[in-house]
Design a protein around this motif. Structure first.
Motif, PDB file in Angstrom:
ATOM      1  N   ASN A 167       1.805  -1.397   0.098  1.00 25.15           N
ATOM      2  CA  ASN A 167      -0.217   0.113  -0.070  1.00 25.15           C
ATOM      3  C   ASN A 167       0.807   1.567  -0.347  1.00 25.15           C
ATOM      4  OD1 ASN A 167      -2.761  -1.139  -0.087  1.00 25.15           O
ATOM      5  ND2 ASN A 167      -2.292  -0.928   2.243  1.00 25.15           N
ATOM      6  N   ILE A 168       1.787   1.073   0.934  1.00 22.04           N
ATOM      7  CA  ILE A 168       2.472   2.488   0.894  1.00 22.04           C
ATOM      8  C   ILE A 168       3.920   2.437  -0.452  1.00 22.04           C
ATOM      9  CG2 ILE A 168       5.330   2.903   1.350  1.00 22.04           C
ATOM     10  CD1 ILE A 168       3.029   3.806   3.482  1.00 22.04           C
ATOM     11  N   LEU A 169       3.932   1.787  -1.280  1.00 24.03           N
ATOM     12  CA  LEU A 169       4.411   1.955  -2.993  1.00 24.03           C
ATOM     13  C   LEU A 169       3.311   2.514  -4.135  1.00 24.03           C
ATOM     14  CD1 LEU A 169       6.195  -1.380  -3.095  1.00 24.03           C
ATOM     15  CD2 LEU A 169       7.062   0.768  -2.653  1.00 24.03           C
ATOM     16  N   ARG A 170       1.899   2.210  -3.634  1.00 23.80           N
ATOM     17  CA  ARG A 170       0.639   1.930  -4.273  1.00 23.80           C
ATOM     18  C   ARG A 170       1.002   3.587  -3.882  1.00 23.80           C
ATOM     19  NH1 ARG A 170      -4.012  -1.670  -4.222  1.00 23.80           N
ATOM     20  NH2 ARG A 170      -5.268  -0.093  -5.020  1.00 23.80           N
ATOM     21  N   TYR A 171       0.631   3.935  -2.849  1.00 25.13           N
ATOM     22  CA  TYR A 171       0.300   5.485  -2.524  1.00 25.13           C
ATOM     23  C   TYR A 171       1.473   6.236  -2.938  1.00 25.13           C
ATOM     24  CZ  TYR A 171       1.059   9.763   0.591  1.00 25.13           C
ATOM     25  OH  TYR A 171       0.298  11.217   1.161  1.00 25.13           O
ATOM     26  N   GLU A 172       2.690   6.018  -2.669  1.00 25.69           N
ATOM     27  CA  GLU A 172       3.521   6.689  -3.506  1.00 25.69           C
ATOM     28  C   GLU A 172       4.197   6.332  -5.152  1.00 25.69           C
ATOM     29  OE1 GLU A 172       7.156   4.985  -2.356  1.00 25.69           O
ATOM     30  OE2 GLU A 172       7.017   5.881  -0.076  1.00 25.69           O
ATOM     31  N   SER A 173       3.078   5.800  -6.013  1.00 26.26           N
ATOM     32  CA  SER A 173       2.783   6.269  -7.062  1.00 26.26           C
ATOM     33  C   SER A 173       1.304   6.808  -7.787  1.00 26.26           C
ATOM     34  CB  SER A 173       3.140   4.315  -7.727  1.00 26.26           C
ATOM     35  OG  SER A 173       1.945   3.994  -7.517  1.00 26.26           O
ATOM     36  N   PHE A 219      -2.800  10.301  -2.897  1.00 26.58           N
ATOM     37  CA  PHE A 219      -4.215   9.901  -2.123  1.00 26.58           C
ATOM     38  C   PHE A 219      -5.259   9.739  -2.528  1.00 26.58           C
ATOM     39  CE2 PHE A 219      -7.813  11.771   0.210  1.00 26.58           C
ATOM     40  CZ  PHE A 219      -7.668  11.898   1.699  1.00 26.58           C
ATOM     41  N   ASN A 220      -5.311   9.215  -3.611  1.00 30.49           N
ATOM     42  CA  ASN A 220      -6.641   8.691  -4.808  1.00 30.49           C
ATOM     43  C   ASN A 220      -6.875   7.173  -4.367  1.00 30.49           C
ATOM     44  OD1 ASN A 220      -7.304  11.396  -5.871  1.00 30.49           O
ATOM     45  ND2 ASN A 220      -7.110  10.503  -7.700  1.00 30.49           N
ATOM     46  N   PHE A 221      -5.357   6.885  -4.335  1.00 33.82           N
ATOM     47  CA  PHE A 221      -5.586   5.444  -3.294  1.00 33.82           C
ATOM     48  C   PHE A 221      -6.235   5.219  -2.457  1.00 33.82           C
ATOM     49  CE2 PHE A 221      -2.609   2.775  -1.043  1.00 33.82           C
ATOM     50  CZ  PHE A 221      -3.473   1.378  -1.125  1.00 33.82           C
ATOM     51  N   ILE A 222      -5.634   6.606  -1.656  1.00 28.51           N
ATOM     52  CA  ILE A 222      -6.244   6.299  -0.470  1.00 28.51           C
ATOM     53  C   ILE A 222      -7.658   5.887  -0.033  1.00 28.51           C
ATOM     54  CG2 ILE A 222      -5.862   7.057   2.617  1.00 28.51           C
ATOM     55  CD1 ILE A 222      -2.819   7.986   2.019  1.00 28.51           C
ATOM     56  N   ASN A 223      -7.904   7.250  -0.723  1.00 25.09           N
ATOM     57  CA  ASN A 223      -9.295   7.808  -0.811  1.00 25.09           C
ATOM     58  C   ASN A 223     -10.158   6.014  -0.641  1.00 25.09           C
ATOM     59  OD1 ASN A 223     -11.908   9.325  -0.086  1.00 25.09           O
ATOM     60  ND2 ASN A 223     -11.090  10.915  -1.353  1.00 25.09           N
ATOM     61  N   GLU A 224      -9.890   5.324  -2.182  1.00 30.74           N
ATOM     62  CA  GLU A 224     -11.065   4.854  -2.576  1.00 30.74           C
ATOM     63  C   GLU A 224     -10.889   3.638  -1.560  1.00 30.74           C
ATOM     64  OE1 GLU A 224      -8.951   3.680  -6.290  1.00 30.74           O
ATOM     65  OE2 GLU A 224      -9.639   5.943  -6.996  1.00 30.74           O
ATOM     66  N   GLY A 243      -6.697  14.559   4.470  1.00 32.30           N
ATOM     67  CA  GLY A 243      -7.174  13.179   4.816  1.00 32.30           C
ATOM     68  C   GLY A 243      -8.073  12.279   6.141  1.00 32.30           C
ATOM     69  N   TYR A 244      -8.492  13.957   6.748  1.00 30.38           N
ATOM     70  CA  TYR A 244      -9.302  13.866   7.548  1.00 30.38           C
ATOM     71  C   TYR A 244     -10.999  14.052   7.063  1.00 30.38           C
ATOM     72  CZ  TYR A 244      -6.024  17.011   9.965  1.00 30.38           C
ATOM     73  OH  TYR A 244      -5.042  16.867   9.921  1.00 30.38           O
ATOM     74  N   LEU A 245     -11.825  13.899   7.910  1.00 29.22           N
ATOM     75  CA  LEU A 245     -13.452  12.515   7.747  1.00 29.22           C
ATOM     76  C   LEU A 245     -14.704  13.405   7.174  1.00 29.22           C
ATOM     77  CD1 LEU A 245     -14.738   9.272   7.475  1.00 29.22           C
ATOM     78  CD2 LEU A 245     -14.931  10.449  10.001  1.00 29.22           C
TER      79      LEU A 245
END
Length: 260
Positions: A190-196, A199-204, A235-237
């Motif tokens: 997940n860290i690698l996906r985030y770096e590439s 933030f859209n990855f985190i939100n999804e 990163g807030y709700l």
């Protein structure tokens, strides 16, 4: 049964940043041991864990209750990169990683209570603590501590109404080594996906695992029923109150209760 380090490393494989594990019978805090290790060696590829901790802590310096030989209590470290809101984003990434890893092993309906508490129904099973550790003026680490109730057959009366364990909910003894290795592998991915992907990855991913109905507290002290909408770029709700017909942004301690 004592945590099996060789089995853990075998299950972990070679594709994560964790290359070694130090597992103790009892320590005060894995967070503090990790900081000492980084000071001594300037090395962060070791997972620090213990069967029991005498001074385990959660967010806001709250006490975290451990159960010797039954839980997963460990810390890892990653270099802090110069990315906007990296601390908050890392909290969310670890929560996503834990939820995904547990689901793979147990098939239980794991949910995240923002930002990084892991729940089964209305009861907490896991907490995450992230602290910044400044090694030099220009070099810092994020120390990530995880406390997960795995094979606890019961919990102290003081928390039994608000907390549970994977064994209580599944009825099965589970492999701590398998769960721990899954968490680290998922976090690395997940860290690698985030770096590439950003933030859209985190939100999804967070949307897939988040609690969707809960009670929140406004700055005025008013309590409202609300529903999950998404996350801000910081990163807030973001939530929506049908009663108020209004969106709100929540931070940390504003969520006071969740629904099933």
């Amino acid at each position: 049964m004592t945590f099996n380090k060789p089995l853990f490393l075998k299950l972990l494989g070679d594709e994560t940043f964790i290359k070694k594990v130090k597992w103790y019978d009892e320590i005060e805090s894995s967070q503090d041991v990790m900081k000492s290790k980084i000071l001594e060696t300037n090395e962060f590829h070791t997972l620090i864990g213990a069967e029991d901790m005498t001074k385990a802590r959660g967010q806001y310096a709250r006490e975290f209750i451990t159960s010797k030989g039954n839980g997963l209590y460990f810390s890892i470290a990653i270099p802090k990169k110069n990315i906007l809101n990296i601390m908050q984003h890392t909290k969310l990434i670890m929560a996503i990683s834990i939820a995904s890893a547990i689901k793979k092993v147990t098939k239980l309906n794991i949910k995240i209570k923002f930002p990084n508490d892991i729940y089964l129904g209305t009861k907490k099973i896991c907490g995450v603590l992230i602290e910044e550790f400044k090694l030099t003026k220009n070099k810092s680490f994020l120390i990530i501590g995880v406390g997960l109730n795995v094979n606890n057959e019961s919990l102290p009366l003081s928390i039994s109404e608000i907390a549970t364990s994977l064994k209580i909910e599944s009825g099965n003894d589970l492999s701590r080594e398998q769960i721990c290795s899954n968490i680290i592998k998922q976090f690395t991915e997940n860290i690698l996906r985030y770096e590439s992907s950003g933030f859209n990855f985190i939100n999804e991913e967070f949307s897939k695992h988040s609690v969707h109905h809960f009670i929140g507290k406004l700055k005025s002290g008013e309590i409202i029923n609300c529903e999950f909408v998404g996350l801000t770029d910081k990163g807030y709700l973001i939530v929506f109150s049908k009663e108020k017909q209004q969106h709100y942004t929540f931070y940390y301690s504003d969520l006071v209760k969740i629904y099933k």
